[in-house]
Write an enzyme that holds these catalytic residues in place. Structure first.
Site, PDB file in Angstrom:
ATOM      1  N   HIS A 174      70.689   5.322  68.133  1.00  0.00           N
ATOM      2  CA  HIS A 174      69.242   5.538  68.044  1.00  0.00           C
ATOM      3  C   HIS A 174      68.823   6.660  68.984  1.00  0.00           C
ATOM      4  O   HIS A 174      69.285   6.730  70.124  1.00  0.00           O
ATOM      5  CB  HIS A 174      68.487   4.264  68.420  1.00  0.00           C
ATOM      6  CG  HIS A 174      68.375   3.279  67.304  1.00  0.00           C
ATOM      7  ND1 HIS A 174      67.195   2.672  66.976  1.00  0.00           N
ATOM      8  CD2 HIS A 174      69.289   2.805  66.435  1.00  0.00           C
ATOM      9  CE1 HIS A 174      67.378   1.851  65.945  1.00  0.00           C
ATOM     10  NE2 HIS A 174      68.655   1.921  65.611  1.00  0.00           N
ATOM     11  N   GLU A 234      66.702   6.566  59.653  1.00  0.00           N
ATOM     12  CA  GLU A 234      65.339   6.065  59.780  1.00  0.00           C
ATOM     13  C   GLU A 234      64.477   7.143  60.424  1.00  0.00           C
ATOM     14  O   GLU A 234      64.920   7.863  61.322  1.00  0.00           O
ATOM     15  CB  GLU A 234      65.314   4.805  60.647  1.00  0.00           C
ATOM     16  CG  GLU A 234      66.095   3.644  60.065  1.00  0.00           C
ATOM     17  CD  GLU A 234      66.404   2.573  61.091  1.00  0.00           C
ATOM     18  OE1 GLU A 234      66.292   1.388  60.739  1.00  0.00           O
ATOM     19  OE2 GLU A 234      66.756   2.917  62.230  1.00  0.00           O
TER      20      GLU A 234
END
Length: 338
Positions: A38, A107
């Site tokens: 992330h 994402e």
């Protein structure tokens, strides 16, 4: 053969502490340690987001046996495929036979803030991933690669330090199209638990088999990895409360799409009740009942279970699992596909 993994919660713990947990997982008897990549975490307050490749290098040096890898990295936007090929190959040279590259379509929470791009539709994200996986493999297999694709270009590119063995690529699937792609082009498939048995039974695993069959491949030779979200503690109330750390995972997809600020994601998650936060997790204080619920995924055909625990006391979780859960799981076998 069943593999049992530990999910290192990169968004929850600072990198040095997380390394200690990875070492403890190997000592506790886990077979793999996986970390997501992330750029931004699911929440801003006390959130973390270490660079996966750097962290895996440190973990590899501190361990001797466990497989290590990403679940999941996006090799299409902030990571150019050629750099992913180079970084993963370096890990493969340093830790031969131990590295997995898990990839997915990504994402907006991670890709947009780092690049300023406009988040594209799924069709483009899928096409980018397919081209990226092909290019990564090509760079691992030969020198002087000149690639001119729809989304990426290289010119006489060579990855000079490559492992002797091919690094497996696992592809994250949330629907049948990605599952078929994993069957055609992956060495394994990754998905996450808690989404309803029908998705795995009727869409993902059949999709993997279909994709493999169309490519003339044996689906039984492809690993079926699933991140199983578990909150196990002898105190059930504590196990329930621990899931609040990851309440964002219980948000419906339509609430998360396009949310690129961890502060907003944190705000949305805070609106959920304890029961809603726990809905994606196997919450239990009884080892027999806990394993019986996990067995559902083995009966479906998954053969690599990676356990993600939400609590702050990860050493406690690892010890409890080593004593009460892993021995029971080792007695079970995954079902065959088809």
């Amino acid at each position: 053969m069943l593999k049992i993994g530990y999910k290192a919660s990169a968004e929850q713990f600072e990198p040095r502490t997380l390394l200690k947990f990875g070492v403890l997982a190997e000592e506790a008897g886990f077979d793999s340690v996986m970390i997501s990549d992330h750029f931004q975490p699911w929440k801003h307050t006390d959130g973390h987001a270490p660079y996966a490749f750097a962290w895996l290098g440190a973990l590899g040096e501190r361990t001797t046996r466990v497989q290590i890898g990403t679940s999941v990295l996006t090799p299409t936007f902030r990571h150019h495929p050629s750099m992913v090929a180079q970084a993963t190959a370096t890990l493969g040279v340093l830790f031969p036979g131990r590295v997995i590259l898990g990839v997915g379509t990504g994402e907006s929470l991670n890709e947009v803030p780092a690049t300023g791009m406009e988040w594209p539709a799924y069709k483009e994200r899928f096409e980018r991933l397919g081209e990226s996986v092909g290019l990564i493999r090509e760079l691992w297999q030969r020198d002087h690669v000149s690639h001119e694709g729809t989304y990426y270009r290289t010119e006489n590119a060579t990855v000079y330090d490559r492992p002797d063995e091919q690094i497996p690529i696992f592809i994250a699937a949330g629907g049948p199209r990605m599952a078929r792609f994993a069957g055609r082009s992956g060495d394994g498939m990754i998905c996450t638990s808690g989404k309803g048995v029908e998705l795995y039974r009727d869409a993902l695993l059949p999709g993997l088999v279909e994709g493999a069959a169309k490519a003339g491949r044996d689906p039984e030779k492809l690993e079926r990895m699933i991140e199983v979200k578990v909150s196990f503690d002898l105190d059930r109330a504590r196990a329930m409360e621990d899931t609040r750390n990851w309440a964002a995972l219980a948000l419906p997809p339509e609430s998360k799409v396009g949310v690129e600020d961890p502060r907003e994601m944190e705000r949305l998650a805070a609106e959920l009740t304890a029961e809603q936060a726990a809905s994606r997790w196997i919450v239990s204080d009884d080892a027999e009942e806990h394993v019986e619920r996990i067995k559902t995924y083995l009966d479906l055909g998954f053969d690599h279970l990676v356990f993600h625990a939400p609590g702050e006391d990860q050493p406690r979780f690892l010890q409890l699992y080593a004593e009460q859960v892993l021995p029971r799981l080792r007695e079970l076998s995954p079902a065959r596909l088809g």
